[in-house]
Design an enzyme around this catalytic site. Structure first.
Site, PDB file in Angstrom:
ATOM      1  N   ARG A 101       0.858  -1.187   0.000  1.00  9.69           N
ATOM      2  CA  ARG A 101       0.000   0.000   0.000  1.00  9.69           C
ATOM      3  C   ARG A 101       0.892   1.234   0.000  1.00  9.69           C
ATOM      4  O   ARG A 101       2.102   1.144   0.174  1.00  9.69           O
ATOM      5  CB  ARG A 101      -0.936  -0.003   1.211  1.00  9.69           C
ATOM      6  CG  ARG A 101      -0.311  -0.546   2.446  1.00  9.69           C
ATOM      7  CD  ARG A 101      -0.514   0.231   3.713  1.00  9.69           C
ATOM      8  NE  ARG A 101      -0.424   1.653   3.600  1.00  9.69           N
ATOM      9  CZ  ARG A 101       0.710   2.340   3.722  1.00  9.69           C
ATOM     10  NH1 ARG A 101       1.861   1.709   3.904  1.00  9.69           N
ATOM     11  NH2 ARG A 101       0.709   3.649   3.626  1.00  9.69           N
ATOM     12  N   GLN A 113      -2.911   2.453   9.987  1.00 11.19           N
ATOM     13  CA  GLN A 113      -1.606   2.520   9.333  1.00 11.19           C
ATOM     14  C   GLN A 113      -0.614   3.376  10.124  1.00 11.19           C
ATOM     15  O   GLN A 113       0.585   3.110  10.124  1.00 11.19           O
ATOM     16  CB  GLN A 113      -1.739   3.080   7.915  1.00 11.19           C
ATOM     17  CG  GLN A 113      -2.520   2.198   6.961  1.00 11.19           C
ATOM     18  CD  GLN A 113      -3.977   2.638   6.851  1.00 11.19           C
ATOM     19  OE1 GLN A 113      -4.546   3.139   7.819  1.00 11.19           O
ATOM     20  NE2 GLN A 113      -4.577   2.468   5.695  1.00 11.19           N
ATOM     21  N   ASP A 143      -2.862  10.220  -2.449  1.00  5.75           N
ATOM     22  CA  ASP A 143      -3.024   9.228  -3.504  1.00  5.75           C
ATOM     23  C   ASP A 143      -3.394   9.846  -4.840  1.00  5.75           C
ATOM     24  O   ASP A 143      -3.213   9.213  -5.879  1.00  5.75           O
ATOM     25  CB  ASP A 143      -4.094   8.218  -3.086  1.00  5.75           C
ATOM     26  CG  ASP A 143      -3.598   7.303  -1.985  1.00  5.75           C
ATOM     27  OD1 ASP A 143      -3.267   6.150  -2.287  1.00  5.75           O
ATOM     28  OD2 ASP A 143      -3.516   7.741  -0.825  1.00  5.75           O
TER      29      ASP A 143
END
EC number: 5.3.1.23
Length: 356
Positions: free
Chosen positions: A48, A198, A239
């Site tokens: 990721r 995360q 992103d």
């Protein structure tokens, strides 16, 4: 942290990654050989972070291309595109996934006059180049980011935009790592980043392992540490960046930016130019992936922590409005308002650098 986030074992035809869903309790290296295994690894967040996903996709599509057993270019191209579209469907929000796959496809279409075997060799070279560029880009982002802070500053970060999200250095953590090497002694606050944690599992793990002064906080504590005067800057990754400077990043980033704006703390988005999508006008045009309800109701609990049947809304990302962002740090400089104009200048610098 001695392991590569993403690497290629060409002899064994394997994409090799750290399974980030097992961190920090267990460091498990997994080897992916099939399209299904690669798709699952990206979708399930075993790999990721936008840059790392891009590198994984480049190596992955190369390995899948190696498996195409034909010498006929048209047959090869059709099968290549089938595999490319399949991998591209795994994470729709992260632009680096489609960017890397399109870049690999261009190798195929630009070299139709060559043999299939030669095209496969060129695909390998391009995938290697994408990884090498990622390392260089992250370090350069770190250098630019370091100009925005001073020794001893407090920095808050959300999600994981560190080494585990890239090939090395990270994006949002690159200034932190470079600062640590140069004796800046930053004080870092890492949001845990619900619901997949995360920040807790990955950012605090890698920064702590590297000797950085890091304090883990729950997401809803960010405003308090800002009010206490402990945060001088926010560094986060993203992103996708829209043409107007709106950015899509892990869910909760927008809340951090709103609180930071209230407490006059500058928010900096660390983003390689590959993440800037000039074809997307605003954040409203960014497709936001919605994740399974189980990530909220039971994933991290010994017993289910929400009633059966309750409705769950679980978007993976949110959009931070460009008006809340002090600057977007790229490998070709820092973009500021008006972002569309600033991005065009940055892409001009990039183009000129490529021809120097």
């Amino acid at each position: 942290m001695e392991y590569e986030t993403v690497e290629l074992d060409d002899k064994d035809d394997a994409l090799v990654i750290i399974d980030q869903t097992k961190l920090p309790g267990k460091t498990e290296i997994i080897r992916l050989k099939t399209a299904q295994e690669m798709w699952d690894a990206i979708y399930l967040l075993k790999v990721r972070g936008a840059p790392a996903i891009g590198v994984a996709a480049a190596f992955g599509i190369y390995l899948l291309a190696k498996q195409i057993d034909t010498a006929d270019y048209s047959t090869f191209l059709a099968e290549f595109r089938k595999q490319k579209e399949y991998l591209d469907s795994s994470r729709p929000t992260a632009v680096n996934l489609s960017w890397a796959l399109k870049r690999m496809e261009k190798i195929v279409t630009d070299n139709r006059d060559k043999s299939v075997e030669e095209i496969k060799r060129l695909l390998k070279a391009e995938a290697d180049a994408i990884k090498a560029e990622d390392i260089r880009v992250c370090k350069t982002i770190g250098e630019f980011g370091l100009t925005l802070v001073k020794p001893g500053d407090g920095i808050l970060t959300h999600c994981n935009a560190g080494q585990l999200a890239t090939s090395k250095y990270g994006t949002a953590t690159a200034p932190i790592y470079l600062g640590e090497e140069r004796g800046y002694h930053f004080r870092v606050f890492a949001d845990e980043t619900r619901p997949l944690l995360q920040g807790a599992r990955l950012t605090s793990y890698e920064l702590h392992s590297s000797g950085v002064d890091v304090t883990l906080i729950c997401d809803n504590m960010a405003a308090t540490v800002m009010k206490n005067g402990w945060v001088d800057a926010v560094f986060v990754g993203c992103d996708r960046v829209a043409r107007n400077g709106d950015t899509a990043n892990k869910i909760g980033t927008s809340s951090v930016a709103i609180a930071a704006n209230y407490y006059n703390v500058p928010v900096y988005i660390c983003a390689p130019t590959s993440t800037i999508d000039m074809n997307t006008a605003t954040g409203a045009d960014i497709h936001i992936e919605e994740r399974p309800a189980e990530e909220v109701t039971q994933m991290w609990y010994r017993e289910r922590m929400a009633p059966e049947g309750v409705k769950v809304y679980n978007p993976a990302f949110d959009v931070t409005d460009h008006s809340l962002i002090a600057g977007i740090v790229t490998e070709y400089g820092i973009a500021r308002e008006p972002y569309e104009e600033s991005f065009r200048e940055i892409f001009a610098r990039k183009e000129n650098a490529e021809y120097d």
